[in-house]
Design a protein around this motif. Structure first.
Motif, PDB file in Angstrom:
ATOM      1  N   MET A 106     -18.822   5.254 -21.682  1.00 58.88           N
ATOM      2  CA  MET A 106     -19.262   4.714 -20.397  1.00 58.88           C
ATOM      3  C   MET A 106     -18.310   5.103 -19.271  1.00 58.88           C
ATOM      4  O   MET A 106     -18.737   5.435 -18.163  1.00 58.88           O
ATOM      5  CB  MET A 106     -19.379   3.183 -20.495  1.00 58.88           C
ATOM      6  N   ALA A 107     -17.007   5.088 -19.556  1.00 59.93           N
ATOM      7  CA  ALA A 107     -16.021   5.457 -18.541  1.00 59.93           C
ATOM      8  C   ALA A 107     -16.167   6.917 -18.140  1.00 59.93           C
ATOM      9  O   ALA A 107     -16.141   7.266 -16.949  1.00 59.93           O
ATOM     10  CB  ALA A 107     -14.606   5.189 -19.059  1.00 59.93           C
ATOM     11  N   LEU A 108     -16.349   7.803 -19.130  1.00 59.80           N
ATOM     12  CA  LEU A 108     -16.521   9.227 -18.861  1.00 59.80           C
ATOM     13  C   LEU A 108     -17.797   9.473 -18.069  1.00 59.80           C
ATOM     14  O   LEU A 108     -17.812  10.250 -17.104  1.00 59.80           O
ATOM     15  CB  LEU A 108     -16.551  10.008 -20.175  1.00 59.80           C
ATOM     16  N   SER A 109     -18.877   8.806 -18.471  1.00 61.89           N
ATOM     17  CA  SER A 109     -20.155   8.977 -17.792  1.00 61.89           C
ATOM     18  C   SER A 109     -20.066   8.557 -16.327  1.00 61.89           C
ATOM     19  O   SER A 109     -20.549   9.257 -15.429  1.00 61.89           O
ATOM     20  CB  SER A 109     -21.224   8.158 -18.515  1.00 61.89           C
ATOM     21  N   LEU A 110     -19.415   7.424 -16.072  1.00 59.57           N
ATOM     22  CA  LEU A 110     -19.284   6.938 -14.696  1.00 59.57           C
ATOM     23  C   LEU A 110     -18.323   7.801 -13.888  1.00 59.57           C
ATOM     24  O   LEU A 110     -18.527   8.002 -12.683  1.00 59.57           O
ATOM     25  CB  LEU A 110     -18.805   5.482 -14.711  1.00 59.57           C
ATOM     26  N   LEU A 111     -17.281   8.320 -14.535  1.00 59.01           N
ATOM     27  CA  LEU A 111     -16.333   9.203 -13.845  1.00 59.01           C
ATOM     28  C   LEU A 111     -17.022  10.480 -13.374  1.00 59.01           C
ATOM     29  O   LEU A 111     -16.822  10.927 -12.232  1.00 59.01           O
ATOM     30  CB  LEU A 111     -15.164   9.551 -14.777  1.00 59.01           C
ATOM     31  N   VAL A 112     -17.849  11.052 -14.229  1.00 60.66           N
ATOM     32  CA  VAL A 112     -18.597  12.260 -13.877  1.00 60.66           C
ATOM     33  C   VAL A 112     -19.547  11.979 -12.716  1.00 60.66           C
ATOM     34  O   VAL A 112     -19.648  12.757 -11.762  1.00 60.66           O
ATOM     35  CB  VAL A 112     -19.366  12.789 -15.105  1.00 60.66           C
ATOM     36  N   LEU A 113     -20.237  10.856 -12.795  1.00 59.22           N
ATOM     37  CA  LEU A 113     -21.163  10.474 -11.727  1.00 59.22           C
ATOM     38  C   LEU A 113     -20.423  10.238 -10.412  1.00 59.22           C
ATOM     39  O   LEU A 113     -20.838  10.729  -9.355  1.00 59.22           O
ATOM     40  CB  LEU A 113     -21.927   9.215 -12.123  1.00 59.22           C
ATOM     41  N   GLY A 114     -19.315   9.497 -10.478  1.00 57.74           N
ATOM     42  CA  GLY A 114     -18.556   9.193  -9.272  1.00 57.74           C
ATOM     43  C   GLY A 114     -18.002  10.438  -8.607  1.00 57.74           C
ATOM     44  O   GLY A 114     -18.052  10.572  -7.373  1.00 57.74           O
ATOM     45  N   ASN A 115     -17.497  11.370  -9.416  1.00 61.46           N
ATOM     46  CA  ASN A 115     -16.960  12.616  -8.860  1.00 61.46           C
ATOM     47  C   ASN A 115     -18.052  13.442  -8.195  1.00 61.46           C
ATOM     48  O   ASN A 115     -17.855  14.020  -7.117  1.00 61.46           O
ATOM     49  CB  ASN A 115     -16.279  13.428  -9.965  1.00 61.46           C
TER      50      ASN A 115
END
Length: 409
Positions: free
Chosen positions: A36-45
């Motif tokens: 979930m953290a990786l998925s949100l990091l990719v989206l946020g970037n």
């Protein structure tokens, strides 16, 4: 704003659905939180780069390209996983419905997910995910030298064995590793060809993209010189300029920079290459492309100073020009050199076995050598990259073509 909201909701929904496969396979919460953290990091970037980040006018600068690349990798992982999960959910629903109709059990419920199927889904989804990451890390600079020997009955005798190196689609604005580009330039020079031809798209959008690489590009050399033509990205058509004057100046600066690094830029022009008493005509047209691309190429103008029976090599950035105009032209163009497609920077190629890319759905002639009506074309896969900052299966290409006199038996 609305499209961003819809995109975020859809992305998170797909992420939650994909999470079900992870919950089926493993019971370690750290795995869920990490995903979930990786998925949100990719989206946020991605959101940051395309809203708050550098808006200098390039279609995709380096940070934006990587943001897009990581998002593409994550979406591919989710899409393939969901394809399996959704198929299983249909089966689970039908199974539950069947049992309910038959009275067992009395209350409708879904059968549990099968751990084995979730493992298969995640394993298969990991392949394009890891491939896209590899393409960004290594694939985009995995330069390949492809050599072809092409035979022509009417090739002038003195040009039997004449060697041409073709490069295309450099896209300076996407480069991010000087040592790798130095290696690629050195590889071009090591071919020691008679002639070096560049078939368009020196930059993504702006002439200034050439400046960090100008000194390296100037080291390219060939015995009989270097020639180039313009590609669709060289005109600056994908930038919102403050005035037409700025756009025009950008193009003129690009032309001048090409001349400064030693390229003879052909703008609907021709040149004769001579060896002894023999000669061949080198023709270069401006970009001409089907499907909304600029149509500045003019074969009639480009061939005004050559003869119909001359042996001709044509440089034209977009292979759709060959299909739509060149093959139908009164003149016979023995060899056309193009680029433009990049082979979509994604595909599978096993020489003699498989040659596939999504590019084939748009371009009939998308990579390699083709022959129609006694005329040949080579479509170069490109030296650089654009958009997705990588290559998977369709590697950056340096083409070496040797012209041979075909014996008449």
């Amino acid at each position: 704003m609305l499209r961003w909201i819809v995109f975020v909701i859809l992305y998170i929904t797909l992420g939650i659905y994909t999470l079900q496969a992870l919950r089926t396979v493993t019971r370690f919460p750290l795995v869920y939180y990490g995903y979930m953290a990786l998925s949100l990091l990719v989206l946020g970037n991605f959101i940051y780069q395309f809203t708050v980040g550098d808006n200098s006018g390039r279609v995709l600068n380096v940070p934006k390209s990587y943001a897009f690349g990581f998002l593409l990798a994550m979406l591919s992982f989710k899409a393939i996983t969901i394809l399996f999960l959704f198929s299983e959910d249909i089966f689970r629903f039908l199974s539950g419905l069947y049992l309910k109709i038959n009275g067992t059990p009395k209350v409708f419920n879904f059968p549990e997910r099968r751990r084995f199927l979730s493992m298969i889904a995640l394993g298969i989804a990991a392949l394009p995910f890891s491939s896209l990451l590899y393409g960004m890390y290594k694939g985009k600079y995995n330069f390949k030298v492809l050599k072809y020997q092409l035979e022509f009955e009417d090739l002038p005798d003195s040009f039997d064995g004449y060697q041409i190196t073709q490069i295309s689609d450099i896209h300076c604005g996407s480069f991010d590793n000087r040592k790798k580009i130095e290696y690629g330039i050195d590889l071009i020079n090591k071919q020691n060809s008679d002639l070096l031809l560049f078939t368009g798209d020196m930059v993504n959008n702006k002439s200034e993209e050439m400046l960090p690489w100008k000194d390296l590009l100037a080291t390219l050399h060939a015995k009989d010189g270097k020639y180039s033509v313009l590609g669709n990205h060289d005109y600056g058509d994908y930038v919102e300029w403050d005035s037409e004057e700025l756009k025009s100046n950008n193009l003129e600066e690009l032309k001048e920079l090409q001349r400064e690094i030693g390229f003879n830029l052909l703008l609907n022009e021709s040149r004769y290459l001579t060896k002894g008493e023999d000669k061949i005509a080198l023709v270069g047209v401006e970009n001409w492309g089907r499907g909304g691309f600029k149509k500045a190429g003019d074969l009639t103008k480009a061939t005004a100073k050559i003869k119909e029976k001359d042996f001709k090599i044509l440089m034209s950035h977009d292979p759709s020009h060959w299909e739509d105009e060149v093959l139908k032209h009164p003149y016979h163009y023995h060899l056309t050199l193009s680029g433009h497609t990049h082979g979509m920077q994604f595909g599978i190629e096993i020489p003699g076995w498989v040659k596939w890319s999504p590019a084939k759905w748009r371009y009939k002639y998308w990579a390699g050598v083709y022959e129609e009506l006694g005329q040949m074309i080579n479509v170069n896969r490109g030296f650089g990259f654009l958009g997705y900052p990588g290559r998977v299966g369709i590697w950056p290409e340096i083409t070496v073509i040797t012209l041979k006199k075909k014996s008449i038996s």
